[in-house]
Design a protein around this motif. Structure first.
Motif, short mmCIF file in Angstrom:
data_model
loop_
_atom_site.label_atom_id
_atom_site.label_comp_id
_atom_site.label_asym_id
_atom_site.label_seq_id
_atom_site.Cartn_x
_atom_site.Cartn_y
_atom_site.Cartn_z
N PRO A 191 -5.60 2.35 3.27
CA PRO A 191 -4.99 2.36 1.41
C PRO A 191 -5.07 3.35 1.03
O PRO A 191 -6.44 4.11 1.10
CB PRO A 191 -5.23 1.21 0.64
CG PRO A 191 -5.84 -0.06 1.64
CD PRO A 191 -5.73 0.80 2.68
N MET A 240 1.04 -1.17 0.00
CA MET A 240 0.03 0.19 -0.05
C MET A 240 1.25 1.26 -0.04
O MET A 240 1.91 1.24 0.40
CB MET A 240 -0.60 -0.38 0.96
CG MET A 240 -1.14 1.64 1.81
SD MET A 240 -2.17 1.09 3.53
CE MET A 240 -1.42 1.93 4.40
N SER A 241 0.58 2.38 -0.29
CA SER A 241 0.96 3.54 -0.69
C SER A 241 0.47 4.75 -0.25
O SER A 241 -0.80 4.46 0.18
CB SER A 241 1.35 4.03 -2.48
OG SER A 241 1.96 5.23 -2.46
N SER A 301 5.47 9.89 -1.50
CA SER A 301 4.69 8.68 -0.88
C SER A 301 6.06 7.44 -0.13
O SER A 301 7.07 7.58 -0.70
CB SER A 301 4.08 8.11 -1.61
OG SER A 301 5.21 7.83 -3.07
N VAL A 302 5.36 6.53 0.80
CA VAL A 302 5.62 5.84 1.44
C VAL A 302 5.31 4.47 0.74
O VAL A 302 4.09 4.73 1.19
CB VAL A 302 6.87 6.18 2.61
CG1 VAL A 302 7.52 7.27 2.89
CG2 VAL A 302 5.36 6.67 3.48
N ASP A 303 5.60 3.21 1.13
CA ASP A 303 4.76 1.71 1.16
C ASP A 303 5.13 1.40 2.11
O ASP A 303 5.81 1.03 3.02
CB ASP A 303 5.66 0.84 0.16
CG ASP A 303 5.53 1.37 -1.58
OD1 ASP A 303 4.20 2.40 -1.41
OD2 ASP A 303 6.91 1.31 -2.47
N VAL A 304 3.95 0.99 2.75
CA VAL A 304 3.81 0.08 3.76
C VAL A 304 2.36 -0.76 3.90
O VAL A 304 1.87 -0.70 3.20
CB VAL A 304 3.26 1.51 5.01
CG1 VAL A 304 4.50 2.47 4.95
CG2 VAL A 304 2.09 1.85 4.49
N ASP A 335 -0.75 -2.62 4.61
CA ASP A 335 -2.58 -2.21 4.52
C ASP A 335 -2.79 -2.33 6.01
O ASP A 335 -3.99 -1.29 5.86
CB ASP A 335 -3.12 -3.60 3.91
CG ASP A 335 -3.05 -3.85 2.10
OD1 ASP A 335 -2.37 -2.88 1.65
OD2 ASP A 335 -3.62 -5.26 1.92
N ALA A 343 9.06 4.56 7.81
CA ALA A 343 8.92 4.35 6.29
C ALA A 343 9.50 5.76 6.20
O ALA A 343 10.27 5.34 5.37
CB ALA A 343 7.80 3.45 5.78
N SER A 386 13.15 6.52 3.65
CA SER A 386 13.47 7.02 2.88
C SER A 386 13.97 8.70 2.11
O SER A 386 14.67 8.65 1.66
CB SER A 386 11.90 6.96 2.23
OG SER A 386 11.73 5.93 1.99
#
Length: 95
Positions: free
Chosen positions: A81, A1-2, A22-25, A27, A37, A41
């Protein structure tokens, strides 16, 4: 999820001038996961948002979508999400 993160001008030196990142983590992520996160980054930004005890700094406001996390679940606020996190430093001043 972003998850999208809106970065205030004062912290954009950490994001190479980017206002939106944006970061991905996962759900089931929380705001704490998003900030972890984000710091992974963009090293150093986490220390500007969180204090030495790991709590959100007193003069930093954080919103998940339109909700102030101080009136939600703080760092445990769910970030579904497509959420948008906004970091907003408090502004003070006067005569």
């Amino acid at each position: 999820m972003s998850v999208a993160v809106r970065v205030p001008t004062i912290l954009r030196t950490y994001t190479k001038g980017e206002a939106d990142v944006s970061v991905d983590v996962a759900d089931d992520a929380t705001l704490s996961d998003v900030l972890t996160a984000l710091d992974a980054s963009y090293p150093g930004i986490g220390a500007r948002v969180l204090d030495d005890t790991g709590e959100i700094r007193r003069f930093v406001n954080v919103y998940v979508d339109d909700d102030d996390v101080r009136f939600a679940s703080g760092l445990q606020t769910h970030t579904p999400p497509g959420s948008k996190v906004s970091v907003i430093p408090a502004v003070a001043g006067g005569c």
